[in-house]
Design an enzyme around this catalytic site. Structure first.
Site, PDB file in Angstrom:
ATOM      1  N   HIS A  61      -1.985 -18.330  35.007  1.00 26.65           N
ATOM      2  CA  HIS A  61      -2.948 -19.095  34.207  1.00 26.65           C
ATOM      3  C   HIS A  61      -2.397 -19.395  32.819  1.00 26.65           C
ATOM      4  CE1 HIS A  61      -7.374 -19.214  32.537  1.00 26.65           C
ATOM      5  NE2 HIS A  61      -6.675 -20.293  32.223  1.00 26.65           N
ATOM      6  N   HIS A  63      -1.642 -23.008  29.912  1.00 33.08           N
ATOM      7  CA  HIS A  63      -1.832 -24.422  29.595  1.00 33.08           C
ATOM      8  C   HIS A  63      -0.584 -24.912  28.863  1.00 33.08           C
ATOM      9  CE1 HIS A  63      -6.178 -24.191  30.551  1.00 33.08           C
ATOM     10  NE2 HIS A  63      -6.024 -22.941  30.112  1.00 33.08           N
ATOM     11  N   HIS A 181     -12.861 -21.130  36.424  1.00 33.41           N
ATOM     12  CA  HIS A 181     -13.283 -20.927  35.041  1.00 33.41           C
ATOM     13  C   HIS A 181     -14.802 -20.871  35.097  1.00 33.41           C
ATOM     14  CE1 HIS A 181     -13.179 -22.066  30.617  1.00 33.41           C
ATOM     15  NE2 HIS A 181     -14.418 -22.400  30.942  1.00 33.41           N
ATOM     16  N   ASP A 274      -3.655 -17.064  29.879  1.00 31.82           N
ATOM     17  CA  ASP A 274      -4.462 -18.164  29.339  1.00 31.82           C
ATOM     18  C   ASP A 274      -3.826 -18.704  28.060  1.00 31.82           C
ATOM     19  OD1 ASP A 274      -6.450 -20.060  29.192  1.00 31.82           O
ATOM     20  OD2 ASP A 274      -8.010 -18.686  28.489  1.00 31.82           O
ATOM     21  N   GLY A 289      -8.934 -21.286  22.006  1.00 30.67           N
ATOM     22  CA  GLY A 289      -7.651 -20.999  22.645  1.00 30.67           C
ATOM     23  C   GLY A 289      -6.749 -20.181  21.755  1.00 30.67           C
TER      24      GLY A 289
END
Length: 396
Positions: A61, A63, A181, A274, A289
């Site tokens: 996981h 981004h 999510h 994450d 984030g």
């Protein structure tokens, strides 16, 4: 090229032993006992200095923001940061612009990332086209399952239960993993467990759990024999009660304590970073984030070591279990396994300085915090891609 790691303590999910490891042609050729005789020539020796050699970390996981949001991060900066953090495989979520929701886009982005010769990138596919919340817009699971093993609308809750039904049916049919999510967290997880119960063979993975109540629901589902796994982030086990904006938010000490105990007991399966980079401007505007690749191992080790977790269990969470969940023959230090390795100093103490991040972003509330455990070297496919601050991408 043959590379011999010597003077190391080998740690993976099966245990601890002193020894040596020979790699060749992208694989682990042989694992030797400490006094085992190496009866073959090799091109290079890496003296581990008595430090710990572990399987490369696998992140289910993260981004990477590329394409479309490259002011925050791009494939090059993100995968350099991953390599520095000891990650040899990362799963990049689909919330890019455009959304990764078709075979051509997923394959192209995955190929673009892997052409860099750093950490391997698995491009996650969306569950619905453009994160739609209608079952009329489900992606081409059959075609996409040939390109990626994992699907998620991460960053967006799947509000429509009919969408989750169709996604889990595709999971049961194709063997893919559906990662969710969840907002509100516990209520949505309970709903999805109810759906999972009625679809034998489906695989559900719960992203970034943060609450004791959520973990309790997952434990109950496991006791029923359901195929469900979950992950915890570095920041949710390292800290509680912070106002710094992340999704899900920092929780209470009681929730954090439950997460630590759940990781220790095996109730929580995986570590998932994450990693969510943002520009300084975006953070000031409230974007949720945190930048995690370069601090993840140390944050996990610092938090877990304090409650008595050894590196064997940590390796299970950071390597072996995610490999199993993704269907990869990886995550152990074993003959003929991929030569994806990380050399760490579990006793090194260092201070976070986000100005030194190789990631494009520097969003963290943990600047100046002291952490325990440092990544020294990362090998991917038999090639050393990171070594004490220097990078050397593979030829691909």
């Amino acid at each position: 090229m043959k590379i011999l790691f010597k003077n190391v303590t080998i740690v993976d999910g099966t245990g601890v032993r002193k020894g040596k490891v020979m790699t060749e042609d992208g694989k682990i050729r042989k694992v030797y006992k400490e006094r085992g005789r190496v009866q073959t020539d090799y091109d290079k020796a890496v003296d581990g200095g008595g430090k710990v050699l572990m399987p490369g970390f696998i992140d289910m996981h993260c981004h990477l923001r590329d394409p479309g949001l490259t002011q925050k991060e791009d494939l090059n900066t993100g995968l350099h940061a991953a390599a520095k953090g000891g990650f040899t495989t990362v799963c990049a979520m689909a919330n890019t612009k455009p959304v990764m929701d078709n075979v051509e886009a997923v394959a192209a982005n995955q190929n673009r990332g892997n052409a860099l010769g750093l950490s391997e990138m698995i491009q996650v596919s969306a569950v619905t086209e453009n994160f739609s919340d209608t079952p009329l817009d489900m992606v081409d699971f059959d075609g996409l399952s040939k390109v990626t093993p994992i699907f998620s609308n991460d960053g967006h809750n799947v509000d429509n239960p009919e969408v989750m039904v169709e996604a889990l049916k595709a999971s049961a049919r194709l063997g893919i993993v559906i990662a969710t999510h969840n907002e509100p967290e516990t209520e949505t997880v309970v709903r999805d467990i109810g759906i999972l119960k009625d679809i034998p063979g489906a695989k559900l993975h719960i992203c970034h759990i943060s609450k004791k109540a959520t973990l309790d629901a997952i434990v109950g589902a496991k006791k029923q024999g359901l195929d469900i796994t979950c992950e915890v982030t570095p920041h949710h086990v390292y800290a509680s009660g912070l106002g710094y904006r992340v999704h899900p938010p920092f929780r209470s000490w009681a929730d954090r304590k439950a997460l630590l105990e759940g990781a220790l007991s095996g109730a929580i399966d995986c570590c998932g970073t994450d990693h969510a980079p943002h520009t300084d401007e975006d953070k000031l505007k409230g974007s949720p984030g945190i930048n995690n690749f370069e601090t993840a191992f140390a944050m996990y080790h610092t938090a877990f070591d304090a409650v008595g977790m050894d590196l064997v269990r940590l390796s299970q969470m950071m390597s072996q279990t995610p490999a199993n969940r993704l269907g990869l023959k990886n995550g152990l230090i074993k003959d003929q396994y991929p030569a994806d390795l990380v050399l760490v100093d579990p006793d090194a103490e260092w201070q976070v300085d986000s100005r030194k991040f190789v990631s494009k972003s520097h969003n963290t509330p943990f600047d100046a915090k002291w952490l325990k455990g440092e990544v020294l070297l990362t090998m991917k496919g038999g090639h050393i891609i990171y070594d004490h601050g220097s990078f050397s991408p593979r030829s691909v």
